[in-house]
Design an enzyme around this catalytic site. Structure first.
Site, mmCIF file in Angstrom:
data_model
loop_
_atom_site.group_PDB
_atom_site.id
_atom_site.type_symbol
_atom_site.label_atom_id
_atom_site.label_comp_id
_atom_site.label_asym_id
_atom_site.label_seq_id
_atom_site.Cartn_x
_atom_site.Cartn_y
_atom_site.Cartn_z
ATOM 1 N N ASP A 72 38.046 14.486 17.080
ATOM 2 C CA ASP A 72 37.919 14.553 15.618
ATOM 3 C C ASP A 72 39.202 13.947 15.065
ATOM 4 O O ASP A 72 40.303 14.417 15.376
ATOM 5 C CB ASP A 72 37.781 16.051 15.240
ATOM 6 N N GLU A 93 36.183 12.730 10.043
ATOM 7 C CA GLU A 93 36.267 14.192 10.198
ATOM 8 C C GLU A 93 35.295 14.922 9.260
ATOM 9 O O GLU A 93 34.580 15.840 9.679
ATOM 10 C CB GLU A 93 37.693 14.684 9.929
ATOM 11 N N GLU A 94 35.272 14.501 8.018
ATOM 12 C CA GLU A 94 34.404 15.194 7.059
ATOM 13 C C GLU A 94 32.935 15.065 7.467
ATOM 14 O O GLU A 94 32.164 16.027 7.374
ATOM 15 C CB GLU A 94 34.603 14.640 5.647
#
Ligand code: AR6
Length: 521
Positions: A297, A315-316
């Protein structure tokens, strides 16, 4: 000569190890000083369903302050002429949530009104325009939200029976882990949805949770945008699945914060390891083709980055398709330089298309991964935060290079020989401005030291794919070690400062160096 050499040293993806091919056998699930388990381990080890572990509520700085804690109070003014009183905040919350849960249909405005009742301080500050526009703009046939809100409220109300044992905070400087059931996670996230967590709405420098990411969802509900719409579709789909008795998840998830001390860090200048296996591809993604490996990530030091705001990059997106990851924000303090977070067992609920502004929720995902002996899905995610370089040139110094090597190594190290290989890519090279060639070599060096193979997803970057294949081939055929590479990076950084204007690229610099050494033989 190297120009004509075929880039043949890389391996196919099938040569890399996944969790199901590691043959790790876990010991019986147990708790310890460093591993909090929120379900009853003896019941679990005797094959019983997931029973929440009994325990005491802790209103204490080392634990998550819970909305249903006896220690949580709020000021309440029952009427104009009556004096303000201190009331138990959970009484206020549960009154509101029970009101919502008892209805068949609830509007976005009802949700907003309920949330404001136990968060009165934020009247005039919080807006819910994104939530209400979202409910309005989704076509009728797909619009199940008004019947879902009461179910999320009912799930949030189960908190006192679902999470009885205090949840320790994963604090900086301490290696520790938390294992909890997916149902417990859903209940905590239902509380985050209704913004019930106390002391988590302000983040000024002197506030209690200053070092933590936000967890209450209000930031997702205000400031409408197309991005918010797609984010909410993913989040609502998650709640739709977990509130349905037939589809609610049944396993456990572990969150482990790993902190390395100075004495655990490699002496990069004297690492004799040679490079490990590498697979490079410009097709596919870490989360799909990298399934079963340790999936990187590209994190923010505050885990989850802008998932509850407007951020929408790697990441989101990962957190939106695996929303259980969001609960890490509740208890994970900002990551320091030699720390990482590893999450084992989270479930993927959605698929997506696009990236950033073009991101779209593309529908449900049926997760068919096997589970390990602890009932965790065989998915392992490694959150490591790269340095955010304001200017590209800042990264060419050895203190930054060493910081990135240590950060990657912290995540990559494992029990020798028993771990899956690593799926990564252009870590730190988007929002954070890293140099993809430098970051690829740093990750190769850290993987070599950890003796794990790498699958590198260039995410459509053909040039990087070819460059990396060629340089890897050269490094492998020349038998170049990590220590030699470290020295090459020192020389490269020095050259960058000497010729700050006409920048040589790193792979070219290495090729020239190797050529020079050969001609001196
Ligand atoms: N698989 C492989 N590669 C990808 C994928 C994927 N699924 N998605 C993107 N890439 P970025 P950073 C490639 O910018 O620079 C967040 O807000 C793509 O080429 O997400 O480390 C975090 O919370 C992309 O440009 O990572 C942090 O605050 C590149 O990877 C911050 O961003 C880098 O992706 C981290 O930024």
């Amino acid at each position: 000569r190297e120009q004509r050499e075929p880039a043949s040293s890389c391996c196919p993806r099938s040569d890399l190890k996944t969790l199901s091919r590691c043959g790790i056998r876990l010991k019986e699930l147990n708790f310890s000083r460093m591993h909090a388990v929120l379900i009853d381990v003896s019941a679990f080890n005797h094959g019983a369903l997931l029973v929440p572990q009994a325990g005491r509520d802790m209103w204490h700085r080392d634990f998550v302050k819970m909305p249903c804690s006896q220690g949580s109070f709020m000021a309440f003014k029952p009427g104009l002429l009556r004096p303000t009183a201190q009331v138990c905040r959970w009484d206020m919350i549960s009154k509101q949530l029970k009101g919502l849960a008892s209805k068949k249909e609830v509007s976005a405005d009802d949700v907003a009104e309920a949330i404001m009742k136990y968060n009165p301080k934020y009247k005039g500050h919080w807006t819910f325009d994104a939530l209400s526009s979202f409910v309005k703009c989704i076509p009728k046939e797909e619009n199940y939200f008004c019947t879902l809100f009461p179910k999320i409220a009912a799930l949030a109300l189960k908190l006192p029976e679902q999470v009885k044992k205090a949840i320790p905070l994963l604090k900086r400087g301490h290696t520790a882990a938390i294992t909890l059931s997916q149902v417990q996670i859903s209940c905590l996230l239902a509380n985050a949805f209704f913004s019930t967590f106390p002391h988590r709405n302000t983040s000024g420098p002197n506030t209690e949770y200053h070092g933590y990411p936000t967890i209450n969802f209000t930031s997702l509900f205000g400031k409408w945008s197309e991005r918010k719409k797609e984010k909410l579709r993913a989040i609502m789909h998650y709640f739709n699945v977990v509130t349905d008795e037939n589809t609610k998840p049944i396993g456990l998830v572990t969150f482990e914060r790993r902190c390395l001390k100075d004495t655990d860090l490699p002496k990069w200048k004297s690492c004799k390891e040679k490079l490990t296996k590498l697979h490079v591809t410009s097709h596919g993604s870490i989360e799909t083709e990298g399934t079963g490996m340790l999936q990187v990530d590209f994190a923010s030091s505050r885990i989850g980055g802008g998932v509850l705001g407007s951020g929408l990059v790697q990441e989101e997106i990962l957190f939106l398709i695996n929303p259980e990851l969001i609960v890490s924000r509740l208890f994970t303090e900002k990551l320091e330089n030699t720390e990482c977070l590893i999450i084992t067992g989270s479930q993927q609920f959605s698929v997506y298309s696009g990236f950033g502004d073009s991101f779209e929720w593309a529908g449900p995902h049926q997760d068919r991964l096997d589970r390990d002996e602890w009932g965790r899905l065989k998915r392992q995610i490694l959150a490591i935060d790269a340095i955010n370089f304001k200017h590209v040139q800042e990264q060419y110094n050895m203190s930054s290079v060493t910081r990135e090597l240590n950060k990657a190594y912290c995540g990559f190290m494992g029990q020798e020989g028993k771990d899956p290989d690593i799926a990564t890519g252009k870590w730190g090279c988007g929002v954070f401005n890293g140099d993809p060639q430098l970051k690829a070599l740093i990750q190769l060096m850290a993987a070599a030291r950890a003796r794990r193979g790498l699958a590198f997803f260039t995410f459509g970057d053909e040039k990087l794919k070819h460059g990396l294949e060629q340089i890897y081939h050269l490094l492998v055929t020349e038998g170049i070690t990590v220590e030699k590479l470290y020295r090459l990076l020192e020389d490269f950084c020095a050259a960058q400062h000497a010729h700050a204007v006409s920048r040589v690229d790193l792979f070219e610099f290495i090729r020239n160096d190797v050529r020079r050494s050969r001609s001196q033989l």
